[in-house]
Design a protein around this motif. Structure first.
Motif, PDB file in Angstrom:
ATOM      1  N   THR A  94      14.289   5.908  -3.873  1.00 52.20           N
ATOM      2  CA  THR A  94      15.300   6.159  -4.900  1.00 52.20           C
ATOM      3  C   THR A  94      15.940   7.515  -4.601  1.00 52.20           C
ATOM      4  OG1 THR A  94      13.716   7.257  -6.372  1.00 52.20           O
ATOM      5  CG2 THR A  94      13.975   4.868  -6.617  1.00 52.20           C
ATOM      6  N   GLU A  95      17.178   7.686  -5.016  1.00 52.87           N
ATOM      7  CA  GLU A  95      17.868   8.939  -4.716  1.00 52.87           C
ATOM      8  C   GLU A  95      17.151  10.142  -5.312  1.00 52.87           C
ATOM      9  OE1 GLU A  95      21.898   8.459  -5.990  1.00 52.87           O
ATOM     10  OE2 GLU A  95      22.480   7.427  -4.123  1.00 52.87           O
ATOM     11  N   ALA A  96      16.603   9.983  -6.521  1.00 51.74           N
ATOM     12  CA  ALA A  96      15.893  11.095  -7.163  1.00 51.74           C
ATOM     13  C   ALA A  96      14.671  11.495  -6.354  1.00 51.74           C
ATOM     14  CB  ALA A  96      15.490  10.692  -8.583  1.00 51.74           C
ATOM     15  N   ALA A 119       0.815  -1.210   0.000  1.00 51.02           N
ATOM     16  CA  ALA A 119       0.000   0.000   0.000  1.00 51.02           C
ATOM     17  C   ALA A 119       0.851   1.263   0.000  1.00 51.02           C
ATOM     18  CB  ALA A 119      -0.935   0.003   1.221  1.00 51.02           C
ATOM     19  N   PHE A 120       2.110   1.148   0.449  1.00 56.87           N
ATOM     20  CA  PHE A 120       2.996   2.305   0.508  1.00 56.87           C
ATOM     21  C   PHE A 120       4.290   2.041  -0.273  1.00 56.87           C
ATOM     22  CE2 PHE A 120       0.361   2.409   4.303  1.00 56.87           C
ATOM     23  CZ  PHE A 120      -0.128   3.708   4.260  1.00 56.87           C
ATOM     24  N   SER A 121       4.145   1.333  -1.370  1.00 57.08           N
ATOM     25  CA  SER A 121       5.314   1.008  -2.194  1.00 57.08           C
ATOM     26  C   SER A 121       4.982   1.219  -3.662  1.00 57.08           C
ATOM     27  CB  SER A 121       5.743  -0.444  -1.964  1.00 57.08           C
ATOM     28  OG  SER A 121       6.034  -0.687  -0.598  1.00 57.08           O
ATOM     29  N   ASN A 122       5.951   1.769  -4.399  1.00 54.78           N
ATOM     30  CA  ASN A 122       5.808   1.937  -5.846  1.00 54.78           C
ATOM     31  C   ASN A 122       7.200   1.934  -6.473  1.00 54.78           C
ATOM     32  OD1 ASN A 122       6.842   4.496  -5.261  1.00 54.78           O
ATOM     33  ND2 ASN A 122       4.826   5.475  -5.327  1.00 54.78           N
ATOM     34  N   ASP A 123       7.324   2.530  -7.654  1.00 63.38           N
ATOM     35  CA  ASP A 123       8.623   2.536  -8.328  1.00 63.38           C
ATOM     36  C   ASP A 123       9.611   3.502  -7.694  1.00 63.38           C
ATOM     37  OD1 ASP A 123       7.665   0.677 -10.105  1.00 63.38           O
ATOM     38  OD2 ASP A 123       7.077   2.168 -11.614  1.00 63.38           O
ATOM     39  N   ASP A 124       9.128   4.430  -6.861  1.00 61.73           N
ATOM     40  CA  ASP A 124       9.991   5.433  -6.239  1.00 61.73           C
ATOM     41  C   ASP A 124      10.385   5.093  -4.804  1.00 61.73           C
ATOM     42  OD1 ASP A 124       9.989   7.168  -8.469  1.00 61.73           O
ATOM     43  OD2 ASP A 124       8.016   7.917  -7.889  1.00 61.73           O
ATOM     44  N   ALA A 125       9.559   4.327  -4.130  1.00 58.71           N
ATOM     45  CA  ALA A 125       9.813   4.033  -2.716  1.00 58.71           C
ATOM     46  C   ALA A 125       9.151   2.719  -2.320  1.00 58.71           C
ATOM     47  CB  ALA A 125       9.297   5.167  -1.832  1.00 58.71           C
TER      48      ALA A 125
END
Length: 220
Positions: free
Chosen positions: A139-141, A117-123
């Motif tokens: 991710t660093e970006a 629920a709190f995960s995607n391609d960024d975190a």
């Protein structure tokens, strides 16, 4: 690295007490308040005419009920918060990673899970102890979007040391051994102080993790 806290409220917090007192005070006794009976009369209520104002279209009644239920639910949650005596209930340690997919695979192999629920391609939110301790891998970006300062170069400096407790010495050794096998670096040798035993590793992105077991009987 960022550390986030999920906060409750203190029962003796002045502003919360003031808000609670205002909620319990009848409207007629509040500054500028209007007596409930007068308000109902202004809106067209008639005794025995039901819950809704005269002239309110029937199609709006369900919406009105939903709003009332939401309001009551919010009040119940508020009162539950007022009963709390602990300020910080959860902690989320947020850290930047160079390759989110590899980091997820690394910590999954150590036995940790991720909350979809709190995960995607960024975190990705890693569950260390359900309901209390989590780590947000970003991710660093994406991490840079929260801060204007530079991300620490973990190859040259230690940004922070995350220390977690274990149920036994064997668990400490097992976690470090698994991490090293997956590409992490052990931080020195295990430290044995009799009543406390610890060892740690530096993960794929240079974040330092320490695991300790304390024998309560020996500590006493």
């Amino acid at each position: 690295m960022l550390i986030s806290f999920s906060c409750g409220v203190k029962r003796n917090f002045p502003l919360i007490k003031l808000a609670a007192r205002h909620h319990r005070t009848p409207a007629a006794r509040r500054p500028g308040g209007v007596d409930p009976a007068q308000r109902r009369e202004r809106r067209g209520y008639r005794p025995g005419a039901g819950r809704f104002p005269v002239g309110l279209a029937a199609r709006h009644a369900p919406r009105f009920c939903v709003l009332m239920m939401r309001r009551k639910s919010a009040i119940r949650r508020w009162r539950t918060h007022l009963k709390g005596n602990t300020m910080h209930k959860q902690i989320v340690v947020t850290m930047a990673v160079r390759d989110l997919s590899k980091s997820r695979d690394f910590f999954s192999a150590l036995g940790y899970t991720f909350d979809p629920a709190f995960s995607n391609d960024d975190a990705a939110l890693m569950v260390i102890t359900a309901g209390s301790i989590h780590a947000m891998l970003m991710t660093e970006a994406f991490f840079r979007s929260f801060h204007s300062r530079q991300i620490a170069n973990t190859r040259e400096a230690v940004e922070m040391w995350v220390c977690l407790s274990c149920d036994s010495r064997a668990e400490v050794d097992d976690l470090v051994a698994k991490a090293v096998a997956l590409g992490a670096s052990a931080t020195g040798e295990p430290e044995d102080h009799g009543f406390m035993y610890g060892h740690g590793f530096t993960d794929l992105d240079g974040h330092a993790w320490q695991f300790t077991h304390m024998d309560a009987a020996q500590a006493a």
